[in-house]
Design a protein around this motif. Structure first.
Motif, PDB file in Angstrom:
ATOM      1  N   LEU A 182       0.816  -1.219   0.000  1.00 27.05           N
ATOM      2  CA  LEU A 182       0.000   0.000   0.000  1.00 27.05           C
ATOM      3  C   LEU A 182       0.851   1.270   0.000  1.00 27.05           C
ATOM      4  CD1 LEU A 182      -2.858  -0.994   2.491  1.00 27.05           C
ATOM      5  CD2 LEU A 182      -2.845  -1.131  -0.009  1.00 27.05           C
ATOM      6  N   GLY A 183       2.112   1.160   0.402  1.00 25.06           N
ATOM      7  CA  GLY A 183       3.026   2.298   0.387  1.00 25.06           C
ATOM      8  C   GLY A 183       2.677   3.404   1.376  1.00 25.06           C
ATOM      9  N   LEU A 184       2.047   3.045   2.483  1.00 23.88           N
ATOM     10  CA  LEU A 184       1.626   4.054   3.455  1.00 23.88           C
ATOM     11  C   LEU A 184       2.800   4.536   4.312  1.00 23.88           C
ATOM     12  CD1 LEU A 184      -1.677   2.403   4.688  1.00 23.88           C
ATOM     13  CD2 LEU A 184      -1.422   4.263   3.042  1.00 23.88           C
ATOM     14  N   PRO A 185       2.811   5.805   4.700  1.00 23.77           N
ATOM     15  CA  PRO A 185       3.859   6.294   5.598  1.00 23.77           C
ATOM     16  C   PRO A 185       3.549   6.049   7.077  1.00 23.77           C
ATOM     17  CG  PRO A 185       2.596   8.149   4.749  1.00 23.77           C
ATOM     18  CD  PRO A 185       2.054   6.894   4.082  1.00 23.77           C
ATOM     19  N   GLN A 186       2.269   5.772   7.402  1.00 21.25           N
ATOM     20  CA  GLN A 186       1.880   5.596   8.805  1.00 21.25           C
ATOM     21  C   GLN A 186       0.667   4.675   8.897  1.00 21.25           C
ATOM     22  OE1 GLN A 186      -0.290   8.787  10.946  1.00 21.25           O
ATOM     23  NE2 GLN A 186       1.440   8.746  12.365  1.00 21.25           N
ATOM     24  N   VAL A 187       0.599   3.903   9.988  1.00 19.99           N
ATOM     25  CA  VAL A 187      -0.594   3.127  10.297  1.00 19.99           C
ATOM     26  C   VAL A 187      -1.039   3.469  11.709  1.00 19.99           C
ATOM     27  CG1 VAL A 187      -0.152   1.262   8.665  1.00 19.99           C
ATOM     28  CG2 VAL A 187       0.764   1.096  10.958  1.00 19.99           C
ATOM     29  N   ARG A 188      -2.341   3.300  11.945  1.00 19.07           N
ATOM     30  CA  ARG A 188      -2.942   3.632  13.227  1.00 19.07           C
ATOM     31  C   ARG A 188      -3.752   2.455  13.732  1.00 19.07           C
ATOM     32  NH1 ARG A 188      -6.890   6.243  11.855  1.00 19.07           N
ATOM     33  NH2 ARG A 188      -6.609   6.285   9.627  1.00 19.07           N
ATOM     34  N   ALA A 189      -4.069   2.478  15.003  1.00 19.97           N
ATOM     35  CA  ALA A 189      -4.966   1.481  15.590  1.00 19.97           C
ATOM     36  C   ALA A 189      -5.690   2.130  16.765  1.00 19.97           C
ATOM     37  CB  ALA A 189      -4.196   0.254  16.063  1.00 19.97           C
ATOM     38  N   GLU A 190      -6.882   1.623  17.051  1.00 18.42           N
ATOM     39  CA  GLU A 190      -7.649   2.054  18.215  1.00 18.42           C
ATOM     40  C   GLU A 190      -8.071   0.811  18.986  1.00 18.42           C
ATOM     41  OE1 GLU A 190     -10.920   4.352  16.706  1.00 18.42           O
ATOM     42  OE2 GLU A 190      -9.618   6.046  16.198  1.00 18.42           O
ATOM     43  N   VAL A 191      -7.940   0.885  20.308  1.00 19.75           N
ATOM     44  CA  VAL A 191      -8.249  -0.252  21.172  1.00 19.75           C
ATOM     45  C   VAL A 191      -9.151   0.223  22.305  1.00 19.75           C
ATOM     46  CG1 VAL A 191      -7.251  -1.986  22.718  1.00 19.75           C
ATOM     47  CG2 VAL A 191      -6.028  -1.335  20.628  1.00 19.75           C
ATOM     48  N   HIS A 192     -10.201  -0.543  22.595  1.00 16.97           N
ATOM     49  CA  HIS A 192     -11.041  -0.232  23.756  1.00 16.97           C
ATOM     50  C   HIS A 192     -10.195  -0.377  25.024  1.00 16.97           C
ATOM     51  CE1 HIS A 192     -14.104  -1.445  20.735  1.00 16.97           C
ATOM     52  NE2 HIS A 192     -14.669  -0.349  21.195  1.00 16.97           N
ATOM     53  N   ALA A 193     -10.261   0.605  25.901  1.00 15.43           N
ATOM     54  CA  ALA A 193      -9.408   0.642  27.093  1.00 15.43           C
ATOM     55  C   ALA A 193      -9.404  -0.669  27.892  1.00 15.43           C
ATOM     56  CB  ALA A 193      -9.786   1.826  27.978  1.00 15.43           C
ATOM     57  N   PRO A 194     -10.546  -1.339  28.104  1.00 16.12           N
ATOM     58  CA  PRO A 194     -10.509  -2.571  28.894  1.00 16.12           C
ATOM     59  C   PRO A 194      -9.937  -3.797  28.159  1.00 16.12           C
ATOM     60  CG  PRO A 194     -12.775  -1.721  28.735  1.00 16.12           C
ATOM     61  CD  PRO A 194     -11.916  -0.903  27.839  1.00 16.12           C
ATOM     62  N   ASN A 195      -9.682  -3.680  26.866  1.00 15.39           N
ATOM     63  CA  ASN A 195      -9.197  -4.817  26.082  1.00 15.39           C
ATOM     64  C   ASN A 195      -7.682  -4.953  26.281  1.00 15.39           C
ATOM     65  OD1 ASN A 195      -8.449  -6.706  24.166  1.00 15.39           O
ATOM     66  ND2 ASN A 195      -9.854  -5.937  22.612  1.00 15.39           N
ATOM     67  N   THR A 196      -7.317  -5.561  27.394  1.00 15.42           N
ATOM     68  CA  THR A 196      -5.902  -5.626  27.776  1.00 15.42           C
ATOM     69  C   THR A 196      -5.064  -6.443  26.798  1.00 15.42           C
ATOM     70  OG1 THR A 196      -6.364  -7.458  29.291  1.00 15.42           O
ATOM     71  CG2 THR A 196      -6.341  -5.237  30.221  1.00 15.42           C
ATOM     72  N   ARG A 197      -5.615  -7.487  26.223  1.00 16.57           N
ATOM     73  CA  ARG A 197      -4.846  -8.284  25.248  1.00 16.57           C
ATOM     74  C   ARG A 197      -4.440  -7.430  24.049  1.00 16.57           C
ATOM     75  NH1 ARG A 197      -4.297 -13.667  25.547  1.00 16.57           N
ATOM     76  NH2 ARG A 197      -5.515 -14.786  27.080  1.00 16.57           N
ATOM     77  N   SER A 198      -5.390  -6.703  23.501  1.00 12.56           N
ATOM     78  CA  SER A 198      -5.079  -5.862  22.348  1.00 12.56           C
ATOM     79  C   SER A 198      -4.149  -4.714  22.730  1.00 12.56           C
ATOM     80  CB  SER A 198      -6.359  -5.307  21.729  1.00 12.56           C
ATOM     81  OG  SER A 198      -7.074  -6.347  21.093  1.00 12.56           O
ATOM     82  N   ARG A 199      -4.318  -4.183  23.913  1.00  3.31           N
ATOM     83  CA  ARG A 199      -3.427  -3.103  24.358  1.00  3.31           C
ATOM     84  C   ARG A 199      -2.000  -3.600  24.521  1.00  3.31           C
ATOM     85  NH1 ARG A 199      -5.973   0.733  28.827  1.00  3.31           N
ATOM     86  NH2 ARG A 199      -4.089   1.886  28.321  1.00  3.31           N
ATOM     87  N   ARG A 200      -1.824  -4.839  24.951  1.00  7.37           N
ATOM     88  CA  ARG A 200      -0.467  -5.415  25.057  1.00  7.37           C
ATOM     89  C   ARG A 200       0.104  -5.758  23.684  1.00  7.37           C
ATOM     90  NH1 ARG A 200      -2.717  -8.545  29.422  1.00  7.37           N
ATOM     91  NH2 ARG A 200      -2.667 -10.337  28.043  1.00  7.37           N
ATOM     92  N   LEU A 201      -0.761  -6.083  22.736  1.00 10.55           N
ATOM     93  CA  LEU A 201      -0.314  -6.431  21.388  1.00 10.55           C
ATOM     94  C   LEU A 201       0.322  -5.240  20.673  1.00 10.55           C
ATOM     95  CD1 LEU A 201      -0.165  -8.293  18.884  1.00 10.55           C
ATOM     96  CD2 LEU A 201      -2.529  -7.598  18.385  1.00 10.55           C
ATOM     97  N   MET A 202      -0.246  -4.069  20.829  1.00 12.98           N
ATOM     98  CA  MET A 202       0.203  -2.907  20.059  1.00 12.98           C
ATOM     99  C   MET A 202       1.707  -2.625  20.205  1.00 12.98           C
ATOM    100  SD  MET A 202      -2.321  -1.841  18.204  1.00 12.98           S
ATOM    101  CE  MET A 202      -2.806  -3.537  17.996  1.00 12.98           C
ATOM    102  N   PRO A 203       2.267  -2.546  21.413  1.00 12.40           N
ATOM    103  CA  PRO A 203       3.716  -2.313  21.522  1.00 12.40           C
ATOM    104  C   PRO A 203       4.545  -3.468  20.945  1.00 12.40           C
ATOM    105  CG  PRO A 203       2.640  -1.884  23.622  1.00 12.40           C
ATOM    106  CD  PRO A 203       1.608  -2.488  22.715  1.00 12.40           C
ATOM    107  N   LYS A 204       4.028  -4.686  21.006  1.00 21.32           N
ATOM    108  CA  LYS A 204       4.750  -5.824  20.414  1.00 21.32           C
ATOM    109  C   LYS A 204       4.892  -5.656  18.907  1.00 21.32           C
ATOM    110  CE  LYS A 204       3.239  -9.199  23.852  1.00 21.32           C
ATOM    111  NZ  LYS A 204       2.409 -10.395  24.080  1.00 21.32           N
ATOM    112  N   LEU A 205       3.948  -4.927  18.308  1.00 24.38           N
ATOM    113  CA  LEU A 205       3.986  -4.674  16.871  1.00 24.38           C
ATOM    114  C   LEU A 205       4.750  -3.392  16.543  1.00 24.38           C
ATOM    115  CD1 LEU A 205       0.314  -5.632  15.933  1.00 24.38           C
ATOM    116  CD2 LEU A 205       2.401  -6.974  15.540  1.00 24.38           C
TER     117      LEU A 205
END
Length: 119
Positions: free
Chosen positions: A57-80
């Motif tokens: 896609l050649g994008l310069p940036q990607v974003r994500a939004e996580v529901h605050a109580p979703n701890t699994r997804s919140r821990r995933l983001m820094p791993k990525l």
């Protein structure tokens, strides 16, 4: 854009890109069966999706939004490689109004994290 995540020839989840512009897109990722959680499948799928966004896609940036109580997804983001930017909105989650935590990852930061070929 939604892409299936397969394991052993079986669909186990999806990854998607929403709000795609020439500047960025928003990552979504889901592994459907809870018995498959915690096995690194989200990390593996997330890395492939991010590589697709920055490469194909050649994008310069990607974003994500996580529901605050979703701890699994919140821990995933820094791993990525994502960096937390704070509360970016609110949505209903589990029947309750819940803050959305925003994350961002630049192509430069991704490239710095990616292993380099040895020569």
């Amino acid at each position: 854009m939604r892409l299936g995540i397969e394991r052993g020839g079986r669909l186990i989840g999806y990854g998607d890109w929403a709000s795609i512009t020439p500047q960025s897109a928003e990552l979504g990722l889901a592994i459907g069966e809870s018995r498959l959680w915690g096995q690194g499948l989200g990390v593996e799928a997330g890395r492939l999706l991010i590589a697709y966004a920055f490469g194909v896609l050649g994008l310069p940036q990607v974003r994500a939004e996580v529901h605050a109580p979703n701890t699994r997804s919140r821990r995933l983001m820094p791993k990525l490689g994502f960096r937390e930017v704070g509360v970016v909105g609110e949505e209903t989650y589990g029947g309750q109004p819940t803050p959305l935590i925003g994350f961002t990852l630049s192509r430069e930061d991704w490239n710095a994290l990616s292993p380099k070929p040895r020569g």
